[in-house]
Write an enzyme that holds these catalytic residues in place. Structure first.
Site, PDB file in Angstrom:
ATOM      1  N   ASP A  62      11.656  -4.080  33.771  1.00 57.06           N
ATOM      2  CA  ASP A  62      10.763  -3.044  34.270  1.00 57.06           C
ATOM      3  C   ASP A  62      10.008  -3.630  35.458  1.00 57.06           C
ATOM      4  O   ASP A  62      10.066  -4.828  35.715  1.00 57.06           O
ATOM      5  CB  ASP A  62       9.839  -2.502  33.180  1.00 57.06           C
ATOM      6  CG  ASP A  62       9.002  -3.565  32.500  1.00 57.06           C
ATOM      7  OD1 ASP A  62       9.183  -4.755  32.798  1.00 57.06           O
ATOM      8  OD2 ASP A  62       8.152  -3.200  31.673  1.00 57.06           O
ATOM      9  N   TYR A  64       7.210  -5.114  38.137  1.00 57.69           N
ATOM     10  CA  TYR A  64       6.072  -6.020  38.003  1.00 57.69           C
ATOM     11  C   TYR A  64       4.835  -5.201  37.647  1.00 57.69           C
ATOM     12  O   TYR A  64       4.611  -4.112  38.180  1.00 57.69           O
ATOM     13  CB  TYR A  64       5.820  -6.755  39.311  1.00 57.69           C
ATOM     14  CG  TYR A  64       6.913  -7.724  39.719  1.00 57.69           C
ATOM     15  CD1 TYR A  64       7.323  -8.759  38.877  1.00 57.69           C
ATOM     16  CD2 TYR A  64       7.511  -7.616  40.967  1.00 57.69           C
ATOM     17  CE1 TYR A  64       8.304  -9.651  39.271  1.00 57.69           C
ATOM     18  CE2 TYR A  64       8.499  -8.517  41.372  1.00 57.69           C
ATOM     19  CZ  TYR A  64       8.890  -9.531  40.511  1.00 57.69           C
ATOM     20  OH  TYR A  64       9.862 -10.419  40.907  1.00 57.69           O
ATOM     21  N   PHE A  75      12.737  -7.110  41.184  1.00 60.12           N
ATOM     22  CA  PHE A  75      12.380  -8.491  41.529  1.00 60.12           C
ATOM     23  C   PHE A  75      11.648  -8.629  42.870  1.00 60.12           C
ATOM     24  O   PHE A  75      11.158  -9.709  43.191  1.00 60.12           O
ATOM     25  CB  PHE A  75      13.616  -9.410  41.526  1.00 60.12           C
ATOM     26  CG  PHE A  75      14.260  -9.541  40.184  1.00 60.12           C
ATOM     27  CD1 PHE A  75      13.651 -10.260  39.165  1.00 60.12           C
ATOM     28  CD2 PHE A  75      15.474  -8.915  39.918  1.00 60.12           C
ATOM     29  CE1 PHE A  75      14.239 -10.374  37.914  1.00 60.12           C
ATOM     30  CE2 PHE A  75      16.067  -9.020  38.659  1.00 60.12           C
ATOM     31  CZ  PHE A  75      15.452  -9.752  37.664  1.00 60.12           C
ATOM     32  N   HIS A 184      17.537 -14.100  31.747  1.00 62.46           N
ATOM     33  CA  HIS A 184      16.605 -13.591  32.756  1.00 62.46           C
ATOM     34  C   HIS A 184      15.984 -14.767  33.522  1.00 62.46           C
ATOM     35  O   HIS A 184      15.762 -15.839  32.944  1.00 62.46           O
ATOM     36  CB  HIS A 184      15.510 -12.774  32.069  1.00 62.46           C
ATOM     37  CG  HIS A 184      14.699 -11.943  32.995  1.00 62.46           C
ATOM     38  ND1 HIS A 184      13.585 -12.437  33.649  1.00 62.46           N
ATOM     39  CD2 HIS A 184      14.829 -10.653  33.396  1.00 62.46           C
ATOM     40  CE1 HIS A 184      13.074 -11.479  34.392  1.00 62.46           C
ATOM     41  NE2 HIS A 184      13.807 -10.392  34.264  1.00 62.46           N
TER      42      HIS A 184
END
Length: 222
Positions: A62, A64, A75, A184
Site C-alpha cells: 500500500d 507510504y 515505492f 519485500h
C-alpha cells in the site's frame, strides 16, 4: 487514468464494491482522516504508464503512510521528500546489481515513463496508519489491472516483492512472461533474499534477448 486503462478496467470501476470504496474514502475524509495520496494522484501509475507501453510491472503493497510521501507510484516519493527505507534498499540492490550510483532523490517517474508500471496492491492509506485501507476493494481493481497486463500478446516482466505481490502471481502465465519473486525490500525483509536477487539485470537481459530496449534504472536529476 489513461484511456487505455479505463477501457479495460471500466467493468471493475462500475462494480458495487468500487461504489462502496468511494463512499468509504469520502466518509474517512469527512471525519478528518488524511487519506493518501491526494485524490488526483491515486491513479498516477495508470496515467504515466499506458497499458500498451507496459513492459515491466513492479508490485508494491500500500502507499507510504508518511505525510507528503505517497504520490501514486509504488515505492516512489516526490523529489523533495527523503528516500524511505524500502526505496533505499531498492537503490542499494541496483547499485550492487548494475553498478549504478544511488540517486539523489526518490521520484521514480523516469521508470514509469519507460513502461515500468509501479502499481501498489492497495491505492490509498491513511497518514500514520499502514494497511488502513486493505480489504476495502482496491485489491479487486489492481487484480484486474494485473490480469489485463498478463493478457497482452507481448510478454512482460513481473517483479513480485512480498506476500501481497506474490498473491497476484496466479494471474500471470510464467511460461509466457518473466516472473521474478523476492521478499519485500523493507528493512524487515530485505536481508531474507531481496538483496542479491539481481532482478534489474535479469529484466534488462530478458528484454535485450527479445530485441527490446533495456530499462534505464538510473534517475536523472530533477
Amino acid at each position: 487514468m489513461d484511456d487505455s486503462w479505463r477501457a479495460v478496467l471500466a467493468g471493475e470501476l462500475a462494480t458495487p464494491q468500487m461504489d462502496a470504496l468511494e463512499r468509504f474514502l469520502a466518509a474517512r475524509t469527512a471525519v478528518g482522516a488524511r487519506v493518501l495520496p491526494p485524490e488526483g494522484e491515486r491513479f498516477r501509475a495508470f496515467d504515466l504508464t499506458p497499458l500498451p507501453d507496459v513492459r515491466v510491472v513492479i508490485l508494491g503493497q500500500d502507499p507510504y503512510h508518511g505525510a507528503g510521501q505517497a504520490h501514486g507510484l509504488a515505492f516512489s516519493v516526490r523529489p523533495d521528500v527523503r528516500v524511505p527505507p524500502s526505496l533505499a534498499n531498492i537503490f542499494k540492490e541496483i547499485e550492487t546489481d548494475l553498478g549504478l550510483p544511488r540517486p539523489a532523490h526518490g521520484c521514480l517517474e523516469h521508470w514509469a515513463r519507460q513502461g515500468v508500471l509501479l502499481l501498489n496492491d492497495v491505492l490509498t492509506v491513511e497518514e500514520g496508519k499502514p494497511g488502513a485501507h486493505q480489504n476495502r476493494g482496491w485489491e479487486a481493481l489492481t487484480d484486474a489491472a494485473v490480469r489485463a497486463v498478463a493478457a497482452r500478446a507481448q510478454p512482460v516482466a513481473f517483479l513480485l516483492w512480498g506476500k501481497p505481490a506474490l498473491r497476484k502471481a496466479g494471474f500471470v502465465d510464467a511460461g509466457r512472461h518473466l516472473v521474478l519473486t523476492a521478499p519485500h525490500p523493507s528493512p524487515l525483509a530485505a536481508y531474507r533474499g531481496f538483496f542479491g536477487c539481481r532482478h534489474f539485470s535479469q529484466v534488462n537481459a530478458w528484454l535485450v534477448a527479445q530485441g527490446r530496449a533495456p530499462v534505464d534504472w538510473s534517475l536523472p536529476p530533477v
